[in-house]
Design an enzyme around this catalytic site. Sequence first.
Site, short mmCIF file in Angstrom:
data_model
loop_
_atom_site.label_atom_id
_atom_site.label_comp_id
_atom_site.label_asym_id
_atom_site.label_seq_id
_atom_site.Cartn_x
_atom_site.Cartn_y
_atom_site.Cartn_z
N SER A 70 29.56 28.20 44.77
CA SER A 70 29.30 29.51 44.02
C SER A 70 29.41 29.50 42.71
O SER A 70 29.71 28.59 41.81
CB SER A 70 30.43 30.25 44.86
OG SER A 70 31.59 30.08 44.44
N SER A 72 31.75 31.21 40.99
CA SER A 72 33.01 31.91 40.51
C SER A 72 33.67 31.00 39.37
O SER A 72 34.54 31.72 38.76
CB SER A 72 34.15 31.67 41.92
OG SER A 72 34.41 30.59 42.29
N LYS A 127 39.67 27.01 41.85
CA LYS A 127 40.08 28.11 40.91
C LYS A 127 40.97 27.32 39.50
O LYS A 127 41.26 26.32 39.88
CB LYS A 127 40.79 29.26 41.51
CG LYS A 127 40.04 29.87 42.56
CD LYS A 127 38.78 30.62 42.22
CE LYS A 127 38.33 31.30 43.70
NZ LYS A 127 36.81 31.81 43.43
N SER A 215 34.63 36.48 41.11
CA SER A 215 35.48 35.69 41.77
C SER A 215 36.56 36.08 42.65
O SER A 215 37.18 37.17 42.29
CB SER A 215 36.39 34.83 40.57
OG SER A 215 37.17 34.06 41.23
#
Length: 257
Positions: A70, A72, A127, A215
């Site tokens: 993705s 994010s 993250k 995100s």
Amino acid sequence: MHFDFSAALTLATFITGFIAAIYWLIKRLKKSQTARKEPLIVEYSKSFFPVLLFVLVLRSFIVEPFRIPSSSMMPTLLIGDFILVNKFSYGIRLPVVDTKIIDIGKPERGDIMVFRYPQNPSLDYIKRVIALPGDKVSYFDKHIFINGEKIIQKPLGLYKGVGQGENMTGALLQHEQLQAKEHEILIMQQRPSVEGEIIVPDGHYFMMGDNRDNSNDSRYWGTVPEENIVGKAFMIWMNWDADNKGVDWSRLGSIIQ
């Protein structure tokens, strides 16, 4: 249905090792000197066991590959990046049960960390560590505040996306200094974002993506418990994006900041 590769690898290693060990023990007990062809299952077990054991030890205790699916973590990590994750930076854990047996280190602010999504531990998320246990973290007007201190952002112009991340073209590219760690983030000024303030519980970490307005992170579902930690991302070893002419050779071997 989720396929647990770690559990399957552990089971396959155990079964092949068990078969090879039992056959060796039977031969020792019989003390047979006659050369006899080994059963096919024993041949396969003896051949595959050392390979499976090597892979199991490597990905459980040393390094594990992941693919970024993705946007994010843009601009730091792009869709199609294949990364390596250090499995011992934050301690040695047993495979499958994920129990820590040796405590080596703790996550630091600014680390990019892979962890099991708290709301569905079968999914791996990646993250940036924003706040540590005991920190008071706030997010207002597109800015992070940690223990009352505003994290400085400096404008770098407009971002130009490529490949599957082309839709981020026009976002604000910002330089952010998260105390000792420096990195770049993306901001979509026109898009509203969740704001608020919490104190991070003991044994938990507050995580955010570098693509701040694209995100799904701790602002929405809360903090990450220590037992969900997988490891620290440290290098991009491959990039493949069919929308960007395949391999982006400039990203291979890049150290993740």
